[in-house]
Scaffold this active site. Sequence first.
Site, short mmCIF file in Angstrom:
data_model
loop_
_atom_site.label_atom_id
_atom_site.label_comp_id
_atom_site.label_asym_id
_atom_site.label_seq_id
_atom_site.Cartn_x
_atom_site.Cartn_y
_atom_site.Cartn_z
N SER B 95 0.83 -1.19 0.00
CA SER B 95 0.00 0.00 0.00
C SER B 95 0.88 1.26 0.00
CB SER B 95 -0.93 -0.06 1.21
OG SER B 95 -1.93 0.91 1.11
N ASP B 217 -9.80 -4.20 -5.94
CA ASP B 217 -9.22 -3.50 -4.79
C ASP B 217 -9.80 -2.09 -4.76
OD1 ASP B 217 -7.72 -2.18 -2.90
OD2 ASP B 217 -5.77 -2.85 -3.67
N HIS B 245 -7.64 -5.27 -0.43
CA HIS B 245 -6.41 -4.48 -0.52
C HIS B 245 -5.21 -5.20 0.08
CE1 HIS B 245 -4.09 -0.88 -1.02
NE2 HIS B 245 -3.90 -0.69 0.28
#
Lengths: 422, 267
Positions: B95, B217, B245
């Site tokens: 991320s 996602d 995610h």
Amino acid sequence: MCRTGQPDPHDAGDEQTSDAAFAALLEDSAEELYESAPCGYLSTLMDGTIAKVNTTLLGWLGLERAAVVGRMRFPDLLTVGGKLYHETHFAPLLRMQGEIGGIALEVKRAGGARMPVLVSSVVKHGDAGEPLLIRTTVFDARDRRAYEEELLRGRKAAEEARKQAEADRARLQEALAVLQQSLLPATLPPVPGVETAAHYHTASPDRLGGDFYDVFPVDGKRFAFFLGDVCGKGPQAAAVTSLTRYTLRAAALHDPDPVSALSTLNKVLHERYTGSGDPRYCTAVFGTLEPDPVTGQVAIHLASGGHPPVLVLRADGTADFLPTPGGLLVGVLPSARFVTATTCLAPGDTLLLYTDGLTEARTGQDRTSLYGDEALLAFAARHAGKSPTDVIQALTDLLDGFGAGLDDDTALLALGAPAPTL
Amino acid sequence: MDIERRNNVTVTGNPQGPTVVLAHGFGCDQNMWRLTVPALAEDYRVVLFDYVGSGRSDPAAFSEDRYATLDGYAHDAVEVCDALDLRGAVFVGHSVSAMIGVLAAGLAPERIGALVMVAPSPRYIDDDGYRGGFSAPDIDELLASLESNYLGWSAAMAPVIMGNADRPELGEELKNSFCATDPDMARVFARTTFLSDSRNDLKSVRVPTLVLECTQDVIAPREVGAFVHQAIPGSELVTLDATGHCPHLSAPAATNEAIAGFLAGLR
């Protein structure tokens, strides 16, 4: 309830009633309970796809079963902020822990409204421990959330107020530090042929005191010194202290004669505060010192306006007050009489000026037992012959020993002719 | 300063193998990599850490100014590499950490020799001609969600959760402690993450890079994955059949296979 094998005849009627109630309760099937429970139920595949949902939750969402089952994922029911929270916290925690409880989220309702809910989920595992599906309960949290938001608002307001108060406090402390410097010299200037030492104790928490002292040069040969006590304490007294200090300094530059300097101060204070409804006055000792570089002696000329007599500590181990009786408080009358005294400090002698915070320190439980002049004189005699620095240190220790008994500002100033080095 | 303690650094795996650094994203801590570590441990030396303000990092090291930009977090990553004297390590960032890895590789090119970007996004908020998937009010909503969910956090628990790197058993008893963060620090990380714009940093990447994206996602949609892939010269893009995610948790086998394949290609 404890049942025995023998029914109690007196109880028979009640028994029948409760059996009927119980039977009615059993009509409430597991299926019925699932569909109409006072909370939402939801089962999803591991990827979040909704496989089963109860009527209660569909009612809250305002959606038809056919539009949800197999068509929507759990995060689709959430607001965007809730989706983000789900992806960054909820889903990973559920994966890591196998369960998660009491998470505050909002679901979207048909028509665009939102409904605060509390969500708990648990992962159902297969025989081999593989995750199969996620069971989720959804509780209506509308009232609770409204209350929590009130609390959060209150918390934020308190936090803002605290930050503001801290900023204000820092600003005031800065201002105070500047003002404090106008009240007392940060350090005493070096005086050739004289050793000086001072100590200041303030009774006010903002460190604004009503006692004052200073030492400064007036011409090529002489230095002036003063020490005094403004009536009262705290900021109001400090304002007078500042006026007093600068008046004495200015007056001494014009005429360093002790009586002349105190008379100027008397006039200034009297004019400034008479008729103000807030009469302010002080007691003070003002003097000049003139070291003789040849003999090492220091000539002292001083005058007192209502201030306790200074002490002279001799190198031979004796100590005496230098009396200045009858001098008037400074600032009370339009013109005042001040009493002068002179002495000569031989090498090893020390002149000690102090305010009455020292002699009026309480040594017992009440105001009746004060430290007093006699104790001070005896203390001075014990330290006679020591350097000004040592004398001030001994007195500082004495003041510390008074603890709560020392409830007034106290200033100490010692001026000494250094003893010859052996 | 003891960086290893500050960032709760864990070193595991094969001490003789090349080093792989696993960096967690916004939300939880290094525990996110629990299903990845076993797949790498045999062949690689694996380094894990918590950014300051997350997991069991030292809360005393937190500064709102330092962590108001991704550079602050990138310096955390570089300082961890410095403390272990890593050379040419592979930085695997999830991320926002994927972008932090890009910045760290720019700051310390000798330390970081390759990047794996798991579900990266260089900008979350939509912009002219760019779709990040979110609007500014969406991010405010997330901040509100953070406020409503302290996840077992309380000032009384803080020392237990964050200050006891040497006594992990204390934290284990706390539910949700993997994601328990001081709310003030979490808010800073959230703002820094979701308001950042690192699109211009992508083209400066000079090391072999693997971009991993998921088929579904919400936070990093496929068009963002494609954007990152196109912007980084010579990068490789792998789309994982995963929802959500966190593919390293939801589809660990596929994720590990993709990472291991990329790592093998580097040797």
